[in-house]
Design a protein around this motif. Structure first.
Motif, short mmCIF file in Angstrom:
data_model
loop_
_atom_site.label_atom_id
_atom_site.label_comp_id
_atom_site.label_asym_id
_atom_site.label_seq_id
_atom_site.Cartn_x
_atom_site.Cartn_y
_atom_site.Cartn_z
N LYS A 124 49.20 50.00 55.13
CA LYS A 124 49.07 49.94 53.68
C LYS A 124 47.94 48.96 53.36
O LYS A 124 47.88 47.87 53.92
CB LYS A 124 50.36 49.44 53.03
N GLU A 180 46.96 46.75 40.36
CA GLU A 180 47.13 46.67 41.81
C GLU A 180 47.67 48.00 42.31
O GLU A 180 48.61 48.55 41.73
CB GLU A 180 48.07 45.53 42.17
N VAL A 181 47.04 48.52 43.36
CA VAL A 181 47.47 49.78 43.98
C VAL A 181 47.55 49.57 45.49
O VAL A 181 47.09 48.57 46.02
CB VAL A 181 46.49 50.94 43.66
N THR A 182 48.12 50.54 46.16
CA THR A 182 48.18 50.53 47.62
C THR A 182 47.57 51.81 48.15
O THR A 182 47.99 52.91 47.76
CB THR A 182 49.64 50.40 48.10
N ASN A 220 47.48 54.17 51.12
CA ASN A 220 48.22 54.50 52.33
C ASN A 220 47.26 55.10 53.34
O ASN A 220 46.51 56.02 53.01
CB ASN A 220 49.33 55.51 52.03
N PRO A 236 46.52 46.93 50.31
CA PRO A 236 46.62 46.51 48.91
C PRO A 236 45.22 46.36 48.33
O PRO A 236 44.32 45.83 48.99
CB PRO A 236 47.34 45.17 48.97
N THR A 281 42.91 46.08 44.27
CA THR A 281 42.93 45.95 42.81
C THR A 281 41.77 46.78 42.27
O THR A 281 40.62 46.60 42.69
CB THR A 281 42.76 44.48 42.38
N HIS A 314 52.82 58.15 45.21
CA HIS A 314 52.53 56.80 44.76
C HIS A 314 51.37 56.86 43.78
O HIS A 314 50.22 56.85 44.13
CB HIS A 314 52.33 55.82 45.93
N TYR A 373 49.97 55.48 39.83
CA TYR A 373 49.96 54.27 39.02
C TYR A 373 49.39 54.60 37.64
O TYR A 373 48.60 55.52 37.50
CB TYR A 373 49.08 53.20 39.67
N ALA A 431 39.67 44.32 47.69
CA ALA A 431 40.63 44.39 48.80
C ALA A 431 40.23 43.34 49.82
O ALA A 431 39.13 42.79 49.76
CB ALA A 431 40.64 45.79 49.41
N ASP A 432 41.11 43.08 50.77
CA ASP A 432 40.90 42.01 51.74
C ASP A 432 40.02 42.45 52.90
O ASP A 432 40.47 42.55 54.05
CB ASP A 432 42.26 41.50 52.24
#
Length: 156
Positions: free
Chosen positions: A122, A136-138, A140, A124, A126, A21, A23, A66-67
């Protein structure tokens, strides 16, 4: 036999696609964002990745969103045998070079965890760059390697 070979090839291909993954934004390649699982009571976790600037212009990672209550870029500095994490306002990404965020060096700190980061989760996020903009990336969440095991993800 041909069917078996085709199935094996399909499995290998699908596995490769599922695990890789990466980007791209502008001249920047972001490779394998990941974080390690954390102990149950941990209040922070760390994120890692590699950023390669394939262009002729320097760039700067300004922020990671991120959250979580707080997300910062940190570096680890060792003084008299004691490692200390230090907040970094900006992370330069020089033209034609790669910057690796890895244990013992630069990393993203996800602070104020309300629950454990678990394998398979995951995250999420930015990434905000001075020139390339936002992507935006994830991240893992993966199992922490055993002592002595490599966490080199450059081939992912």
């Amino acid at each position: 036999m041909k069917t078996l070979l085709t199935l094996a090839s399909a499995l290998i291909l699908s596995t490769g696609i599922a695990t890789a993954h990466d980007y791209t934004v502008g001249d920047l390649e972001i490779m394998h964002p990941m974080a390690f699982e954390t102990p149950k009571m941990a209040k922070a976790g760390a994120g890692f990745l590699m950023i390669t600037n394939t262009g002729d212009t320097d760039d700067v990672l300004l922020e990671v969103r991120a959250d979580f209550p707080k997300v910062e870029i940190h570096t680890t500095e060792e003084t008299d045998g004691v490692a200390k994490m230090m907040h970094v306002e900006k992370l330069p990404i020089p033209a034609g070079e790669s910057v690796k965020l890895a244990p013992g060096g630069y990393h993203v700190m996800f602070m104020g965890l309300s629950s454990q980061l678990e394998e398979g989760q995951k995250i999420p996020a930015t990434l905000v760059f001075e020139n390339a903009g936002e992507i935006e990336v994830t991240f893992n969440v993966e199992t922490r390697p055993e002592d002595g095991e490599s966490m080199d993800h450059s081939n992912h």
